[in-house]
Design an enzyme around this catalytic site. Structure first.
Site, PDB file in Angstrom:
ATOM      1  N   HIS A 131     -11.491 -16.518 112.171  1.00  0.00           N
ATOM      2  CA  HIS A 131     -10.756 -15.089 112.532  1.00  0.00           C
ATOM      3  C   HIS A 131     -10.070 -15.740 113.815  1.00  0.00           C
ATOM      4  CE1 HIS A 131     -11.877 -11.659 110.183  1.00  0.00           C
ATOM      5  NE2 HIS A 131     -11.802 -12.663 109.806  1.00  0.00           N
ATOM      6  N   TYR A 167      -8.230  -2.100 114.758  1.00  0.00           N
ATOM      7  CA  TYR A 167      -8.205  -1.819 115.845  1.00  0.00           C
ATOM      8  C   TYR A 167      -7.311  -1.025 116.534  1.00  0.00           C
ATOM      9  CZ  TYR A 167     -11.880  -5.162 117.445  1.00  0.00           C
ATOM     10  OH  TYR A 167     -13.328  -5.744 117.914  1.00  0.00           O
ATOM     11  N   PRO A 202     -19.939  -1.314 120.727  1.00  0.00           N
ATOM     12  CA  PRO A 202     -19.309  -2.265 120.138  1.00  0.00           C
ATOM     13  C   PRO A 202     -18.615  -2.470 119.884  1.00  0.00           C
ATOM     14  CG  PRO A 202     -20.646   0.304 118.690  1.00  0.00           C
ATOM     15  CD  PRO A 202     -20.735   0.481 119.596  1.00  0.00           C
ATOM     16  N   LYS A 215     -20.017  -6.739 121.481  1.00  0.00           N
ATOM     17  CA  LYS A 215     -20.944  -8.090 122.544  1.00  0.00           C
ATOM     18  C   LYS A 215     -22.247  -7.940 122.561  1.00  0.00           C
ATOM     19  CE  LYS A 215     -17.956 -10.145 124.168  1.00  0.00           C
ATOM     20  NZ  LYS A 215     -17.202 -10.099 123.334  1.00  0.00           N
ATOM     21  N   TYR A 217     -12.894 -11.200 124.662  1.00  0.00           N
ATOM     22  CA  TYR A 217     -13.212 -10.684 123.633  1.00  0.00           C
ATOM     23  C   TYR A 217     -14.032 -11.791 123.205  1.00  0.00           C
ATOM     24  CZ  TYR A 217     -12.485  -9.218 118.505  1.00  0.00           C
ATOM     25  OH  TYR A 217     -13.172  -7.797 117.752  1.00  0.00           O
TER      26      TYR A 217
END
Ligand SMILES: Cc1cc2nc3c(=O)[nH]c(=O)nc-3n(C[C@H](O)[C@H](O)[C@H](O)COP(=O)(O)OP(=O)(O)OC[C@H]3O[C@@H](n4cnc5c(N)ncnc54)[C@H](O)[C@@H]3O)c2cc1C
Length: 390
Positions: free
Chosen positions: A73, A201, A293, A297, A384
C-alpha cells in the site's frame, strides 16, 4: 533441568521472531508459551507492516509467503466532512506499508521455528522467573504434567501486557505511564471485497471508523464503540448499518456486507514501562508497551524491540561486549515514545471524545490543515511508515 542461552517467555510475534533471529546467528533459545499453536495463530490482531519490519522478517528468512501474498500500500485515505483526502505515503516519505495479517505472520514464524524441535514448548503453565537480578537466571514451569527448570544467560519477556515477566521486576524499579481512552474498537472480519483499494480512516460525528483489509477478498472493518458494549449487542446487521452511516457517500455506495467470521471489542490504551530491562531480564513488545491500534504501531514496535535486543545478545556472544545490551532499553524507548506520541495524536484527531463542540471544531480544523498542507501530510506519512532507526 535444561539449559539454554536465551529463555523466551511467550510465542507471539516478539518471542518467535527473536528466537528465529537468534537461531540464524547461532544463539540457542527456548520459548515457553502458555497457549497451543492453533490458538496463537488463530488470534486476529494487527495487519499492517512497516517496511523496516518487512526487511527484518526477510532477514530472519521468513518473508517468502509474506512477499507473495502481502498487499503493498502506497497510501491511505482520511475521510471527514463527507469528503476524502489521500495521504500519499510513498510520495511523501519514500516508503510503503505491507498488508499482511498477524495471524499469517504467526503461521510463518511457527513453521520456521518448528524446524528445530523442542525449541518452542506449547501449553506450558505456571511460568515463574527466578534470580533475574543475577548472572544465572532460571525459569520454572509445568509442561505435560511435570515440573521443569530452565537455566539460561538471559530472559526475554515477550509475554504481552498480561504476562508474568514485567510482574517479576520489583515494582520500585519500574516507572509506568498509562493513558486509557473512553471508548473501544469493535472489529469485524468478513470474506467480502474491501470497499476501497487502500485503507480509509473515517472521522464522523457518530464516531471513528476504519475500513481495512487482509486480502482482495477479506475485509477488516472497525467502528468506535462505548467501552461497556458487549459483542452480543452487535449482531452483524447492526455493525454494517453503523459502518454505512459513518461513511461519506462515495465510500458507502461501495460497501459490500456479508456474514462475519470474527468479531471482537478491544479497549484502547497507551502504556509504557521504563526501563525495559532489569538485571538479565529484557522486556519486549507488548510486555513493555501498548499503543492504541490507530497508528498501526503495536506489532511494528514489537519487531523493532526484537531487532535491537537480538543485536545486543549476538554482540554479547560474538565479542563478549555487554554494551549494546546495556543500551537496549534507552534505544528501544526512543522509538517507543515517538510511536506512543504518534498513536495518541492520530487517535485524538480521529475519534469522538465527547459532545464538546469546541473540541469537535478543533478536530475539523486540524483535519482541514492536514488536507491542505504538504508539511502536515508529510509529518503524518513519516510517522505512519515508521521513523528510521538511529
Ligand atoms: C485484541 C488485540 C487486537 C489488536 N489489534 C491490533 C491492530 O489492529 N493493529 C496493531 O498494530 N496492533 C494490534 N494489536 C497489537 C499487536 O497485536 C501487538 O502489539 C503484538 O501482538 C505484540 O506482540 P507480542 O509478541 O509482544 O505480544 P503478544 O502477541 O501478546 O504475545 C504474547 C504471548 O505470550 C503468551 N503468554 C502470556 N502470558 C504467558 C505466560 N504467563 N506464560 C507463557 N506464555 C504467556 C501469550 O499467550 C502470547 O502468545 C492488537 C492487540 C490485541 C490484544
Amino acid at each position: 533441568m535444561r539449559r539454554t542461552q536465551v529463555a523466551i517467555v511467550g510465542a507471539g510475534p516478539s518471542g518467535l521472531l527473536l528466537s528465529q533471529l537468534l537461531a540464524s546467528q547461532g544463539v540457542d533459545s527456548v520459548v515457553l508459551e502458555r497457549e497451543s499453536p492453533e490458538h496463537v495463530q488463530g488470534r486476529i490482531r494487527a495487519g499492517l507492516l512497516e517496511w523496516t519490519t518487512v526487511e527484518l522478517l526477510q532477514e530472519a528468512g521468513i518473508g517468502a509467503r509474506m512477499m507473495r501474498e502481502g498487499l503493498v500500500h502506497d497510501g491511505f485515505d482520511v475521510a471527514f466532512a463527507d469528503g476524502g483526502h489521500r495521504i500519499d505515503l510513498k510520495g511523501l516519505s519514500g516508503r510503503s506499508m505491507l498488508v499482511y495479517g498477524q495471524n499469517e505472520l504467526q503461521k510463518d514464524l511457527i513453521e520456521a521455528r518448528s524446524a528445530e524441535p523442542d525449541t518452542v514448548l506449547w501449553q506450558v503453565h505456571d511460568v515463574a522467573l527466578h534470580d533475574i537480578g543475577t548472572c544465572a537466571p532460571r525459569l520454572t514451569y509445568a509442561h505435560a504434567d511435570r515440573r521443569h527448570e530452565l537455566h539460561c544467560d538471559f530472559v526475554a519477556g515477550c509475554d504481552g501486557f498480561h504476562g508474568v515477566s514485567r510482574a517479576a521486576i520489583p515494582v520500585e524499579k519500574l516507572t509506568q505511564y498509562e493513558r486509557t481512552y473512553p471508548f473501544g474498537w469493535l472489529g469485524l472480519l468478513a470474506d467480502v471485497p474491501p470497499l476501497h483499494e487502500e485503507l480509509v480512516y473515517v472521522h464522523h460525528e457518530r464516531g471513528f471508523a476504519l475500513c481495512s483489509m487482509r486480502s482482495h477478498g477479506r475485509s477488516r472493518y472497525y467502528v468506535q464503540c462505548p467501552l461497556e458494549d458487549k459483542i452480543e449487542h452487535w449482531p452483524d446487521s447492526r455493525f454494517w448499518d453503523e459502518l454505512h452511516a459513518r461513511l461519506p457517500e462515495r465510500y458507502a455506495r461501495q460497501l459490500v456486507s456479508g456474514p462475519s467470521f470474527e468479531k471482537s471489542i478491544v479497549p484502547l490504551r497507551s502504556f509504557v514501562t521504563e526501563p525495559m530491562h532489569f538485571g538479565r531480564l529484557y522486556l519486549v513488545g507488548d510486555a513493555a508497551h501498548i499503543v492504541p491500534p490507530t497508528g498501526a504501531k503495536g506489532l511494528n514496535l514489537a519487531a523493532a524491540d526484537v531487532r535491537v535486543l537480538a543485536q545486543g545478545i549476538v554482540e554479547f556472544y560474538r565479542a563478549g561486549s555487554p554494551t549494546l545490551l546495556e543500551e537496549y532499553s534507552a534505544r528501544a524507548l526512543g522509538r517507543v515514545w515517538k510511536a506512543t506520541r504518534f498513536s495518541w495524536w492520530f487517535t485524538t484527531l480521529l475519534h469522538r471524545f465527547s459532545a464538546d463542540p469546541f473540541a469537535e471544531r478543533l478536530q475539523l480544523a486540524e483535519l482541514e490543515y492536514l488536507a491542505g498542507s504538504a508539511a502536515a501530510a508529510r509529518s503524518l506519512a513519516e510517522n505512519y511508515v515508521g521513523l528510521s532507526f538511529d
